[in-house]
Design a protein around this motif. Structure first.
Motif, PDB file in Angstrom:
ATOM      1  N   UNK A 279     -29.528 -37.894   5.573  1.00 27.55           N
ATOM      2  CA  UNK A 279     -28.885 -37.422   6.797  1.00 27.55           C
ATOM      3  C   UNK A 279     -27.708 -38.307   7.179  1.00 27.55           C
ATOM      4  N   UNK A 280     -27.881 -39.614   7.002  1.00 29.67           N
ATOM      5  CA  UNK A 280     -26.791 -40.542   7.315  1.00 29.67           C
ATOM      6  C   UNK A 280     -25.587 -40.267   6.415  1.00 29.67           C
ATOM      7  N   UNK A 281     -25.828 -40.140   5.114  1.00 26.91           N
ATOM      8  CA  UNK A 281     -24.744 -39.884   4.165  1.00 26.91           C
ATOM      9  C   UNK A 281     -24.066 -38.546   4.447  1.00 26.91           C
TER      10      UNK A 281
ATOM     11  N   UNK B  90     -23.101 -35.255  -4.841  1.00 27.13           N
ATOM     12  CA  UNK B  90     -23.556 -36.329  -5.729  1.00 27.13           C
ATOM     13  C   UNK B  90     -23.635 -37.657  -4.966  1.00 27.13           C
ATOM     14  N   UNK B  91     -22.667 -37.890  -4.081  1.00 28.35           N
ATOM     15  CA  UNK B  91     -22.668 -39.114  -3.281  1.00 28.35           C
ATOM     16  C   UNK B  91     -23.914 -39.191  -2.403  1.00 28.35           C
ATOM     17  N   UNK B  92     -24.286 -38.081  -1.790  1.00 28.58           N
ATOM     18  CA  UNK B  92     -25.460 -38.053  -0.908  1.00 28.58           C
ATOM     19  C   UNK B  92     -26.745 -38.278  -1.705  1.00 28.58           C
ATOM     20  N   UNK B  93     -26.858 -37.611  -2.847  1.00 28.85           N
ATOM     21  CA  UNK B  93     -28.053 -37.749  -3.686  1.00 28.85           C
ATOM     22  C   UNK B  93     -28.204 -39.172  -4.208  1.00 28.85           C
TER      23      UNK B  93
ATOM     24  N   UNK C 253     -28.092 -33.136   9.146  1.00 26.99           N
ATOM     25  CA  UNK C 253     -27.115 -33.979   9.833  1.00 26.99           C
ATOM     26  C   UNK C 253     -27.743 -34.636  11.059  1.00 26.99           C
ATOM     27  N   UNK C 254     -27.347 -35.880  11.325  1.00 31.95           N
ATOM     28  CA  UNK C 254     -27.750 -36.571  12.537  1.00 31.95           C
ATOM     29  C   UNK C 254     -26.656 -36.349  13.580  1.00 31.95           C
ATOM     30  N   UNK C 255     -26.923 -35.453  14.532  1.00 28.30           N
ATOM     31  CA  UNK C 255     -25.900 -35.051  15.501  1.00 28.30           C
ATOM     32  C   UNK C 255     -25.448 -36.223  16.363  1.00 28.30           C
ATOM     33  N   UNK C 256     -26.397 -37.068  16.763  1.00 31.85           N
ATOM     34  CA  UNK C 256     -26.056 -38.223  17.603  1.00 31.85           C
ATOM     35  C   UNK C 256     -25.112 -39.168  16.864  1.00 31.85           C
ATOM     36  N   UNK C 257     -25.411 -39.422  15.597  1.00 27.97           N
ATOM     37  CA  UNK C 257     -24.554 -40.289  14.783  1.00 27.97           C
ATOM     38  C   UNK C 257     -23.182 -39.649  14.575  1.00 27.97           C
ATOM     39  N   UNK C 258     -23.157 -38.348  14.335  1.00 21.27           N
ATOM     40  CA  UNK C 258     -21.893 -37.640  14.133  1.00 21.27           C
ATOM     41  C   UNK C 258     -20.993 -37.775  15.362  1.00 21.27           C
ATOM     42  N   UNK C 259     -21.557 -37.553  16.533  1.00 21.19           N
ATOM     43  CA  UNK C 259     -20.776 -37.652  17.776  1.00 21.19           C
ATOM     44  C   UNK C 259     -20.242 -39.068  17.969  1.00 21.19           C
ATOM     45  N   UNK C 260     -21.097 -40.058  17.669  1.00 22.16           N
ATOM     46  CA  UNK C 260     -20.680 -41.443  17.837  1.00 22.16           C
ATOM     47  C   UNK C 260     -19.577 -41.820  16.858  1.00 22.16           C
TER      48      UNK C 260
ATOM     49  N   UNK D  38     -19.154 -45.803   4.735  1.00 24.50           N
ATOM     50  CA  UNK D  38     -20.374 -46.168   4.008  1.00 24.50           C
ATOM     51  C   UNK D  38     -20.330 -47.608   3.514  1.00 24.50           C
ATOM     52  N   UNK D  39     -19.435 -47.917   2.609  1.00 26.79           N
ATOM     53  CA  UNK D  39     -19.413 -49.245   1.971  1.00 26.79           C
ATOM     54  C   UNK D  39     -19.260 -50.375   2.984  1.00 26.79           C
TER      55      UNK D  39
END
Length: 269
Positions: A118-120, A257-260, A1-8, A97-98
Motif C-alpha cells: 500500500x505504501x509503494x 514490478x516496483x511495488x511487487x 492505497x493508503x488515503x491518509x498517506x496520499x493526502x499527506x 521511496x529511496x
C-alpha cells in the motif's frame, strides 16, 4: 492505497508540483506570445531549417513553423518540457521511496497499520498525480495562450495539441515508472538518484545521437524517447495508438514490478 498517506504526501509535494507546473505554463505561454511575431516570416525560417543538416532538425523536432502547434512542438515540447519532466521523474521518484529508506523514515511509515504494498502504491500514485497535474496545467495554459495571443488570426489545431500533451504525459509516466523501480530497489538516496539520472539522460542521449546521424541511427531504438515524436503528431504522421499502448504498458509494468519487489525485498529498518 493508503488515503491518509496520499493526502499527506500530496500536501508535502504540492508546492514543488505547482512550481514546475507554473514554470511549464510560463514557457508555453511565452511560445504562444512569440509566435505572432514570427508568423509572417515562417517561410524564411522553414528554409533556414531545411538548410540545416537533416539530423539536427530531426534531433530537435524542427519540422517547420507553418502553424502555431508546429512551432511549439519544436521550440517547447522537443526540449524544454522534456528537461522539466525528466527532472521531476528523477528527483521525485527518489524522494518518495529511496530517500525515506535511507533516512529511516520508511520504518515509521511501516510501523503504522498499513502494508509495504500500500505504501509503494500510494507513493507511485503521488508521482503519477504530480506528472498529470503538471501536464494538465501546461495544457490549460496552451489553450489560454491560443485564446489570448492567437485568436482567429492564426491556425491552431486543438486536437493535435491535446494529442501531443497526452503522449508527453505517457512518456513520462513510463519514465517515471522506471525511475520509481530504481528507487524501490535502492537503500541509498544518492545512488538511486544517480542511477535514475543516468538512465533518463542516457535514454535522451541515445535518442538524440540516433537522430543526428544515420550511421548510428540504431542507437535510438534503445531509448523510450524514440516513441516521443511531437513533430510527427502535429503533422498528422504519428501512430498515436501504438505509441500510447507501448508507453502505457512500460509504465504499468515498471510501477507494478516496483511495488511487487518492494514488498519482497529486505529493508534496513
Amino acid at each position: 492505497m493508503n488515503v491518509t498517506l496520499y493526502k499527506q504526501m500530496m500536501k508535502v509535494y504540492m508546492k514543488s508540483f505547482m512550481n514546475y507546473a507554473f514554470g511549464s505554463a510560463f514557457y508555453i505561454l511565452l511560445m504562444f506570445w512569440l509566435y505572432p511575431s514570427i508568423a509572417n516570416n515562417t517561410k524564411a525560417i522553414d528554409e533556414l531549417v531545411k538548410s540545416m543538416p537533416k539530423g539536427v532538425g530531426k534531433a530537435f523536432g524542427l519540422t517547420g513553423f507553418g502553424t502555431a502547434e508546429a512551432f511549439i512542438s519544436g521550440e517547447y515540447y522537443g526540449l524544454i518540457l522534456v528537461l522539466i519532466l525528466a527532472i521531476v521523474c528523477v528527483q521525485l521518484s527518489t524522494q518518495l521511496v529511496a530517500k525515506l529508506v535511507d533516512q529511516g523514515s520508511m520504518a515509521y511509515l511501516l510501523s503504522t497499520p498499513t502494508t509495504r504494498g500500500k505504501v509503494a502504491f500510494t507513493q507511485a500514485s503521488v508521482l503519477t498525480s504530480g506528472l498529470f497535474l503538471i501536464m494538465a496545467v501546461t495544457t490549460i495554459a496552451g489553450f489560454a495562450g491560443n485564446a489570448w495571443f492567437l485568436g482567429n488570426k492564426y491556425e491552431f489545431d486543438t486536437s493535435r495539441f491535446i494529442q501531443m500533451n497526452m503522449v508527453a504525459f505517457l512518456l513520462f509516466f513510463a519514465l517515471g515508472g522506471i525511475c520509481f523501480l530504481v528507487s524501490a530497489l535502492s537503500n541509498d538516496e544518492k545512488k538511486a538518484l544517480g542511477i535514475s539520472g543516468l538512465i533518463t539522460f542516457g535514454f535522451f542521449s541515445l535518442d538524440l545521437l540516433g537522430k543526428i546521424s544515420e550511421k548510428i541511427e540504431w542507437m535510438k531504438y534503445f531509448s523510450i524517447f524514440t516513441l516521443y515524436k511531437p513533430g510527427d503528431i502535429v503533422n498528422g504522421q504519428g501512430n498515436l495508438v501504438v505509441t500510447s499502448i507501448i508507453l502505457s504498458v512500460i509504465g504499468l509494468v515498471s510501477f507494478g514490478l516496483a511495488i511487487v519487489l518492494f514488498r519482497k525485498r529486505d529493508l534496513p529498518l
